[in-house]
Design an enzyme around this catalytic site. Structure first.
Site, PDB file in Angstrom:
ATOM      1  N   LYS A   1       0.892  -1.238   0.021  1.00 50.19           N
ATOM      2  CA  LYS A   1      -0.055  -0.135  -0.051  1.00 50.19           C
ATOM      3  C   LYS A   1       0.862   1.189  -0.110  1.00 50.19           C
ATOM      4  O   LYS A   1       1.833   1.155   0.789  1.00 50.19           O
ATOM      5  CB  LYS A   1      -1.078   0.041   1.119  1.00 50.19           C
ATOM      6  CG  LYS A   1      -2.207   1.204   1.172  1.00 50.19           C
ATOM      7  CD  LYS A   1      -3.024   1.046   2.253  1.00 50.19           C
ATOM      8  CE  LYS A   1      -2.832   1.510   3.578  1.00 50.19           C
ATOM      9  NZ  LYS A   1      -3.531   1.145   4.715  1.00 50.19           N
TER      10      LYS A   1
ATOM     11  N   LYS B   1       0.775   5.482   0.155  1.00 52.85           N
ATOM     12  CA  LYS B   1      -0.117   6.881   0.569  1.00 52.85           C
ATOM     13  C   LYS B   1      -0.013   7.846  -0.836  1.00 52.85           C
ATOM     14  O   LYS B   1       0.835   7.822  -1.387  1.00 52.85           O
ATOM     15  CB  LYS B   1       0.714   7.381   1.528  1.00 52.85           C
ATOM     16  CG  LYS B   1       0.731   6.648   2.959  1.00 52.85           C
ATOM     17  CD  LYS B   1      -0.727   6.553   3.472  1.00 52.85           C
ATOM     18  CE  LYS B   1      -0.773   5.812   4.732  1.00 52.85           C
ATOM     19  NZ  LYS B   1      -1.948   5.667   5.608  1.00 52.85           N
TER      20      LYS B   1
ATOM     21  N   ASP C   1      -4.085   5.052  -0.239  1.00 56.09           N
ATOM     22  CA  ASP C   1      -4.646   5.586   0.920  1.00 56.09           C
ATOM     23  C   ASP C   1      -4.616   7.098   0.822  1.00 56.09           C
ATOM     24  O   ASP C   1      -3.447   7.550   0.622  1.00 56.09           O
ATOM     25  CB  ASP C   1      -4.033   4.884   2.107  1.00 56.09           C
ATOM     26  CG  ASP C   1      -4.880   5.479   3.282  1.00 56.09           C
ATOM     27  OD1 ASP C   1      -5.739   6.429   3.235  1.00 56.09           O
ATOM     28  OD2 ASP C   1      -4.495   5.063   4.428  1.00 56.09           O
TER      29      ASP C   1
ATOM     30  N   GLU D   1      -8.311   3.973  -0.238  1.00 51.49           N
ATOM     31  CA  GLU D   1      -8.823   4.058   1.348  1.00 51.49           C
ATOM     32  C   GLU D   1      -9.122   5.666   1.690  1.00 51.49           C
ATOM     33  O   GLU D   1      -8.367   6.281   1.206  1.00 51.49           O
ATOM     34  CB  GLU D   1      -7.726   3.452   2.109  1.00 51.49           C
ATOM     35  CG  GLU D   1      -7.867   3.231   3.462  1.00 51.49           C
ATOM     36  CD  GLU D   1      -6.924   2.637   4.255  1.00 51.49           C
ATOM     37  OE1 GLU D   1      -6.484   2.705   5.698  1.00 51.49           O
ATOM     38  OE2 GLU D   1      -6.056   1.811   3.614  1.00 51.49           O
TER      39      GLU D   1
ATOM     40  N   GLU E   1     -11.172   3.163   9.312  1.00 56.07           N
ATOM     41  CA  GLU E   1     -10.053   3.666   9.983  1.00 56.07           C
ATOM     42  C   GLU E   1     -10.376   4.505  11.022  1.00 56.07           C
ATOM     43  O   GLU E   1     -10.154   4.338  12.208  1.00 56.07           O
ATOM     44  CB  GLU E   1      -8.789   3.778   9.373  1.00 56.07           C
ATOM     45  CG  GLU E   1      -7.818   4.654  10.210  1.00 56.07           C
ATOM     46  CD  GLU E   1      -6.592   5.119   9.196  1.00 56.07           C
ATOM     47  OE1 GLU E   1      -5.638   5.729   9.805  1.00 56.07           O
ATOM     48  OE2 GLU E   1      -6.517   4.790   7.945  1.00 56.07           O
TER      49      GLU E   1
ATOM     50  N   ASP F   1     -11.107  -0.917  13.168  1.00 54.88           N
ATOM     51  CA  ASP F   1      -9.913  -0.585  14.000  1.00 54.88           C
ATOM     52  C   ASP F   1      -9.810  -1.161  15.451  1.00 54.88           C
ATOM     53  O   ASP F   1     -11.010  -0.640  16.028  1.00 54.88           O
ATOM     54  CB  ASP F   1      -9.618   1.201  13.841  1.00 54.88           C
ATOM     55  CG  ASP F   1      -8.573   1.457  14.460  1.00 54.88           C
ATOM     56  OD1 ASP F   1      -7.368   1.902  13.670  1.00 54.88           O
ATOM     57  OD2 ASP F   1      -8.281   1.626  15.545  1.00 54.88           O
TER      58      ASP F   1
ATOM     59  N   HIS G   1      -7.687  -2.284   9.536  1.00 55.70           N
ATOM     60  CA  HIS G   1      -6.582  -1.314   9.643  1.00 55.70           C
ATOM     61  C   HIS G   1      -5.603  -1.501  10.861  1.00 55.70           C
ATOM     62  O   HIS G   1      -5.795  -2.254  11.992  1.00 55.70           O
ATOM     63  CB  HIS G   1      -7.081  -0.061   9.981  1.00 55.70           C
ATOM     64  CG  HIS G   1      -6.402   1.024  10.198  1.00 55.70           C
ATOM     65  ND1 HIS G   1      -6.059   1.451  11.524  1.00 55.70           N
ATOM     66  CD2 HIS G   1      -4.965   1.945   9.476  1.00 55.70           C
ATOM     67  CE1 HIS G   1      -5.197   2.563  11.579  1.00 55.70           C
ATOM     68  NE2 HIS G   1      -4.497   2.611  10.323  1.00 55.70           N
TER      69      HIS G   1
ATOM     70  N   GLY H   1      -0.849  -0.831  12.169  1.00 58.87           N
ATOM     71  CA  GLY H   1       0.080   0.048  12.366  1.00 58.87           C
ATOM     72  C   GLY H   1       0.051   0.629  13.567  1.00 58.87           C
ATOM     73  O   GLY H   1      -0.141   0.320  14.585  1.00 58.87           O
TER      74      GLY H   1
ATOM     75  N   GLU I   1      -3.475  -5.395   7.316  1.00 58.00           N
ATOM     76  CA  GLU I   1      -2.377  -4.449   7.274  1.00 58.00           C
ATOM     77  C   GLU I   1      -1.064  -4.710   8.208  1.00 58.00           C
ATOM     78  O   GLU I   1      -1.314  -5.032   9.444  1.00 58.00           O
ATOM     79  CB  GLU I   1      -2.880  -3.052   7.445  1.00 58.00           C
ATOM     80  CG  GLU I   1      -1.975  -1.868   7.250  1.00 58.00           C
ATOM     81  CD  GLU I   1      -2.369  -0.419   7.317  1.00 58.00           C
ATOM     82  OE1 GLU I   1      -1.748   0.543   6.610  1.00 58.00           O
ATOM     83  OE2 GLU I   1      -3.391  -0.217   7.662  1.00 58.00           O
TER      84      GLU I   1
END
Length: 453
Positions: A229, A231, A259, A285, A314, A337, A364, A366, A395
């Protein structure tokens, strides 16, 4: 119902004696980790909760994820909810968790600053996450296994169905779970053996240089990742340039997600993604406001001809928003999330709704500890609700795992289900002390440097 926890807690008066709250912040903005079109300088942080219970050697650890400033606001909201926890018997909570969850989200004065959203709902998430960590430890099971060992009736009892019965009823949820119950053990064996497929976002933060993106793509491929993915959303020309770099490194026959982190207007999102569709993204996203059901539906309909789906969740603050996005067709990928919704109980509600509407759950992750938690949730979805990993992916972001007692484990680009009891939410004491804000040594040193400069 809940014979396991009843047996473990029978004969002892286990009540919640203390709830500690700590503001823990990691200065990730110094290296642009987590940078995107909307959040350019995040310091990954946690409003961290520890529950101490009488008569138990275990403690429950949980948190809500934040980006630095504002963590103190969430911590204050958690403290406001503490009176609803103190002296509460654990057995009363766990044998009527759905009822307790409603009480926690319905405090008559605190509800006004929600309801069921914002800082007060993040506070609920932190507390509920800590309770699930404690429950797993009491029964000696990771939370995914704790959930997967529950009967359909027990799972349904976890959920507050208020406001979502027009989308899914208790009876429908029970029937769904019963249909999937017979082959649970077979699916457990599969996921324990194969793991759960993951994609990496670590290659594509907006603050990274071309050289760093190339190097990270190579590292990810060597680690076994086959899904990626990137950004987008800050500047279309720059997005095209960066997508060209990534596609050159990873090839054109593997999935690539994008995203924009809420950056675009509706028509702007359609225009930008029509051009970026050349790079064959699986989804875009958060193309616009996460609360804009009609806008996201318009984007979804416009991008369908390009084979691009819309992924949302998210920043979706409760099950009611998910109901609208799922029922309307505004989302093609459901991104729960672990810290935005009100903990495991509300997440179970969303997973059940996604199952009914046939929308794949792609959590989601990270930040701080989100990867550790969402693996439990994805395994539950696979084993108990969806019965498939087809079209589903988790993710992964390679930051801050070293600060956890039970860090996430990957093998050939797939998550391995956690084996230790609990929710994998416990941070190492040394890490908490070092990164406590504002008086931990890391932040004291940074403040000293700022003063000297």
């Amino acid at each position: 119902m809940f014979a396991g926890v009843k047996a473990k807690l029978s004969g002892c008066c286990s009540i919640i004696e203390d709830v500690s709250v700590t503001d823990v912040r990691f200065p990730t903005s110094l290296e642009a980790h987590g940078s995107d079109a909307m959040h350019k300088d995040p310091d990954y942080s946690a409003a961290y909760v520890v529950l101490t219970v009488s008569g138990l050697e275990f403690r429950g650890h949980g948190f809500a994820f934040t980006l630095g400033r504002g963590t103190d606001v969430v911590a204050s909201a958690i403290r406001s909810l503490v009176p609803l926890l103190l002296k509460k018997p654990l057995l009363d909570i766990f044998t009527d968790f759905g009822g307790f969850w409603r009480a926690l989200t319905s405090e008559s004065q605190l509800r006004w600053i929600g309801p069921e959203k914002g800082a007060v709902h993040l506070a609920v998430a932190a507390i509920v996450n800590a309770l699930w960590d404690l429950w797993g430890k009491i029964e000696g099971k990771p939370v995914w296994k704790l959930l997967c060992d529950m009967s359909p009736s027990e799972i349904v009892s976890l959920v507050d169905f208020r406001y979502i019965t027009d989308a899914i009823t208790k009876e429908e949820a029970l029937e769904m779970l019963q249909k999937m119950e017979a082959d649970r053990s077979k699916r457990e064996e599969v996921v324990l053996r194969q793991g759960y497929p993951a994609y990496t976002t670590s290659i594509g933060w907006l603050g990274y240089s071309n050289e760093k993106i190339k190097a990270l793509c190579k590292e990810a491929i060597q680690s076994g990742f086959t899904q990626f993915k990137i950004k987008v959303g800050q500047d279309l020309a720059d997005d095209v340039r960066r997508c060209e770099i990534v596609r050159k490194e990873i090839g054109w026959d593997v999935p690539l997600m994008m995203d924009s982190n809420q950056r675009w207007e509706v028509e702007e999102a359609i225009g930008c993604m029509t051009k970026l569709a050349h790079f064959k993204p699986r989804w875009i996203e958060e193309p616009t406001s996460p609360d804009d059901v009609l806008g996201n539906l318009r984007i979804s309909n416009a991008l369908r001809e390009h084979g691009v789906g819309v992924a949302l969740g998210e920043a979706c603050h409760n099950r009611v928003m998910f109901k609208q996005l799922l029922a309307s067709g505004a989302m093609q990928f459901c991104q729960i999330d672990a810290c935005r919704l009100g903990g495991v109980n509300e997440i179970v509600a969303v997973i059940l709704m996604a199952g009914k509407f046939g929308v794949p759950v792609c959590p989601h992750a990270g930040g701080v500890g989100l990867c550790e938690m969402v693996c439990h949730l994805a395994v539950f979805d696979y084993v108990c609700v969806s019965g498939t990993m087809e079209g589903r992916v988790l993710e992964y972001v390679d930051h801050l795992h070293e600060h956890f007692v039970d860090p996430v484990a990957l093998q050939s680009g797939s998550y391995l289900p956690p084996r230790k009891p609990g929710y994998s939410t416990e941070m190492k004491p040394d890490s908490i002390a070092k990164f406590r804000y504002p008086d931990g040594p890391v932040w004291q040193e940074m403040q000293l440097k700022t003063n000297l400069s």
